[in-house]
Design a protein around this motif. Sequence first.
Motif, PDB file in Angstrom:
ATOM      1  N   ASP A  12      55.817 -36.413 -56.985  1.00 54.89           N
ATOM      2  CA  ASP A  12      56.766 -35.203 -56.956  1.00 54.89           C
ATOM      3  C   ASP A  12      56.096 -34.290 -56.165  1.00 54.89           C
ATOM      4  OD1 ASP A  12      53.508 -33.956 -57.638  1.00 54.89           O
ATOM      5  OD2 ASP A  12      53.950 -32.833 -58.724  1.00 54.89           O
ATOM      6  N   PHE A  13      55.409 -35.464 -54.898  1.00 55.91           N
ATOM      7  CA  PHE A  13      54.524 -34.509 -53.763  1.00 55.91           C
ATOM      8  C   PHE A  13      56.283 -33.961 -52.577  1.00 55.91           C
ATOM      9  CE2 PHE A  13      54.817 -38.641 -51.984  1.00 55.91           C
ATOM     10  CZ  PHE A  13      55.552 -38.564 -51.282  1.00 55.91           C
ATOM     11  N   ASP A  14      57.254 -34.975 -53.189  1.00 54.05           N
ATOM     12  CA  ASP A  14      58.487 -34.879 -52.193  1.00 54.05           C
ATOM     13  C   ASP A  14      59.984 -34.243 -52.906  1.00 54.05           C
ATOM     14  OD1 ASP A  14      59.974 -35.179 -50.274  1.00 54.05           O
ATOM     15  OD2 ASP A  14      60.266 -38.081 -50.833  1.00 54.05           O
ATOM     16  N   GLN A  15      59.271 -33.638 -54.355  1.00 55.37           N
ATOM     17  CA  GLN A  15      60.132 -33.059 -54.828  1.00 55.37           C
ATOM     18  C   GLN A  15      60.923 -32.438 -54.371  1.00 55.37           C
ATOM     19  OE1 GLN A  15      59.202 -33.920 -58.836  1.00 55.37           O
ATOM     20  NE2 GLN A  15      61.183 -32.835 -58.374  1.00 55.37           N
ATOM     21  N   LYS A  16      61.713 -32.219 -53.353  1.00 56.15           N
ATOM     22  CA  LYS A  16      62.314 -31.785 -52.992  1.00 56.15           C
ATOM     23  C   LYS A  16      63.444 -32.438 -52.545  1.00 56.15           C
ATOM     24  CE  LYS A  16      64.178 -28.880 -49.003  1.00 56.15           C
ATOM     25  NZ  LYS A  16      64.050 -27.789 -47.367  1.00 56.15           N
ATOM     26  N   CYS A  17      62.803 -33.786 -51.971  1.00 57.10           N
ATOM     27  CA  CYS A  17      63.992 -34.480 -51.411  1.00 57.10           C
ATOM     28  C   CYS A  17      64.252 -35.374 -53.013  1.00 57.10           C
ATOM     29  CB  CYS A  17      63.181 -36.028 -50.659  1.00 57.10           C
ATOM     30  SG  CYS A  17      63.414 -35.094 -48.825  1.00 57.10           S
ATOM     31  N   TYR A  18      63.980 -35.514 -53.508  1.00 58.73           N
ATOM     32  CA  TYR A  18      64.032 -36.026 -55.254  1.00 58.73           C
ATOM     33  C   TYR A  18      65.270 -35.143 -55.741  1.00 58.73           C
ATOM     34  CZ  TYR A  18      64.219 -38.052 -59.461  1.00 58.73           C
ATOM     35  OH  TYR A  18      64.327 -39.111 -60.978  1.00 58.73           O
ATOM     36  N   GLU A  19      65.037 -34.043 -55.862  1.00 58.79           N
ATOM     37  CA  GLU A  19      66.464 -32.971 -56.414  1.00 58.79           C
ATOM     38  C   GLU A  19      67.670 -33.140 -55.391  1.00 58.79           C
ATOM     39  OE1 GLU A  19      63.862 -28.925 -56.075  1.00 58.79           O
ATOM     40  OE2 GLU A  19      62.762 -29.813 -58.028  1.00 58.79           O
ATOM     41  N   GLU A  20      67.623 -33.363 -54.095  1.00 56.84           N
ATOM     42  CA  GLU A  20      68.200 -33.128 -53.172  1.00 56.84           C
ATOM     43  C   GLU A  20      69.010 -34.084 -53.589  1.00 56.84           C
ATOM     44  OE1 GLU A  20      71.564 -31.720 -50.826  1.00 56.84           O
ATOM     45  OE2 GLU A  20      69.566 -30.236 -51.795  1.00 56.84           O
ATOM     46  N   TYR A  21      68.338 -35.541 -54.020  1.00 50.88           N
ATOM     47  CA  TYR A  21      69.167 -37.356 -54.068  1.00 50.88           C
ATOM     48  C   TYR A  21      69.625 -36.867 -55.668  1.00 50.88           C
ATOM     49  CZ  TYR A  21      68.816 -41.827 -55.017  1.00 50.88           C
ATOM     50  OH  TYR A  21      69.634 -43.187 -55.980  1.00 50.88           O
ATOM     51  N   LEU A  22      69.232 -36.241 -56.413  1.00 49.92           N
ATOM     52  CA  LEU A  22      69.378 -36.487 -58.346  1.00 49.92           C
ATOM     53  C   LEU A  22      70.518 -35.377 -58.407  1.00 49.92           C
ATOM     54  CD1 LEU A  22      65.989 -35.132 -59.623  1.00 49.92           C
ATOM     55  CD2 LEU A  22      67.334 -37.386 -59.768  1.00 49.92           C
ATOM     56  N   LYS A  23      71.265 -34.607 -57.137  1.00 54.42           N
ATOM     57  CA  LYS A  23      72.457 -34.210 -57.201  1.00 54.42           C
ATOM     58  C   LYS A  23      73.359 -35.231 -57.604  1.00 54.42           C
ATOM     59  CE  LYS A  23      70.704 -29.813 -54.430  1.00 54.42           C
ATOM     60  NZ  LYS A  23      70.995 -28.874 -53.770  1.00 54.42           N
ATOM     61  N   THR A  24      73.321 -35.993 -56.494  1.00 57.78           N
ATOM     62  CA  THR A  24      74.476 -37.256 -56.266  1.00 57.78           C
ATOM     63  C   THR A  24      74.163 -38.977 -57.183  1.00 57.78           C
ATOM     64  OG1 THR A  24      73.548 -38.457 -54.403  1.00 57.78           O
ATOM     65  CG2 THR A  24      75.200 -36.530 -54.685  1.00 57.78           C
ATOM     66  N   GLU A  25      72.953 -39.222 -57.767  1.00 54.89           N
ATOM     67  CA  GLU A  25      72.587 -40.465 -57.945  1.00 54.89           C
ATOM     68  C   GLU A  25      71.494 -39.580 -59.129  1.00 54.89           C
ATOM     69  OE1 GLU A  25      73.186 -43.339 -56.970  1.00 54.89           O
ATOM     70  OE2 GLU A  25      74.226 -42.556 -55.371  1.00 54.89           O
ATOM     71  N   LYS A  26      71.242 -40.734 -60.279  1.00 56.82           N
ATOM     72  CA  LYS A  26      70.287 -40.343 -61.027  1.00 56.82           C
ATOM     73  C   LYS A  26      69.679 -41.626 -60.892  1.00 56.82           C
ATOM     74  CE  LYS A  26      72.221 -37.159 -62.936  1.00 56.82           C
ATOM     75  NZ  LYS A  26      71.760 -35.816 -62.863  1.00 56.82           N
ATOM     76  N   MET A  27      67.887 -41.192 -60.951  1.00 58.18           N
ATOM     77  CA  MET A  27      67.031 -42.841 -59.890  1.00 58.18           C
ATOM     78  C   MET A  27      65.588 -42.121 -60.419  1.00 58.18           C
ATOM     79  SD  MET A  27      66.970 -45.326 -56.977  1.00 58.18           S
ATOM     80  CE  MET A  27      68.340 -45.863 -56.886  1.00 58.18           C
ATOM     81  N   LYS A  28      64.555 -42.327 -60.968  1.00 60.42           N
ATOM     82  CA  LYS A  28      63.264 -42.293 -61.058  1.00 60.42           C
ATOM     83  C   LYS A  28      62.489 -41.752 -59.551  1.00 60.42           C
ATOM     84  CE  LYS A  28      62.055 -43.809 -65.406  1.00 60.42           C
ATOM     85  NZ  LYS A  28      61.327 -44.959 -66.820  1.00 60.42           N
ATOM     86  N   ILE A  29      61.960 -41.135 -59.293  1.00 62.19           N
ATOM     87  CA  ILE A  29      61.166 -40.893 -58.049  1.00 62.19           C
ATOM     88  C   ILE A  29      60.885 -42.044 -57.545  1.00 62.19           C
ATOM     89  CG2 ILE A  29      58.751 -39.526 -58.235  1.00 62.19           C
ATOM     90  CD1 ILE A  29      60.158 -37.706 -56.210  1.00 62.19           C
ATOM     91  N   MET A  30      59.778 -43.103 -58.634  1.00 59.54           N
ATOM     92  CA  MET A  30      59.232 -43.860 -57.983  1.00 59.54           C
ATOM     93  C   MET A  30      60.357 -45.331 -57.293  1.00 59.54           C
ATOM     94  SD  MET A  30      56.112 -42.636 -56.817  1.00 59.54           S
ATOM     95  CE  MET A  30      55.368 -44.682 -56.491  1.00 59.54           C
TER      96      MET A  30
END
Length: 75
Positions: free
Chosen positions: A42-60
Amino acid sequence: YLNPASSEVRALVLDGIRELIAKYQIDGIHFDDYFYPENKPDFDQKCYEEYLKTEKMKIMTLIYKDLESLFYQLN
């Protein structure tokens, strides 16, 4: 830390590698896991949340995809 999710970071790394190749006779480039400052997903949560707006993928999986993108651009 250098976040390979960022196109600016990928450009910085690739430009550095190109400079090394142009100026020196090198045998190869070694990539280590220096990109990530810790092993918590979760250290990169901000980028991950932005990514989730268009894609669905586990963070790792996303992290591996970002690194793969960087390596692919080396060709």
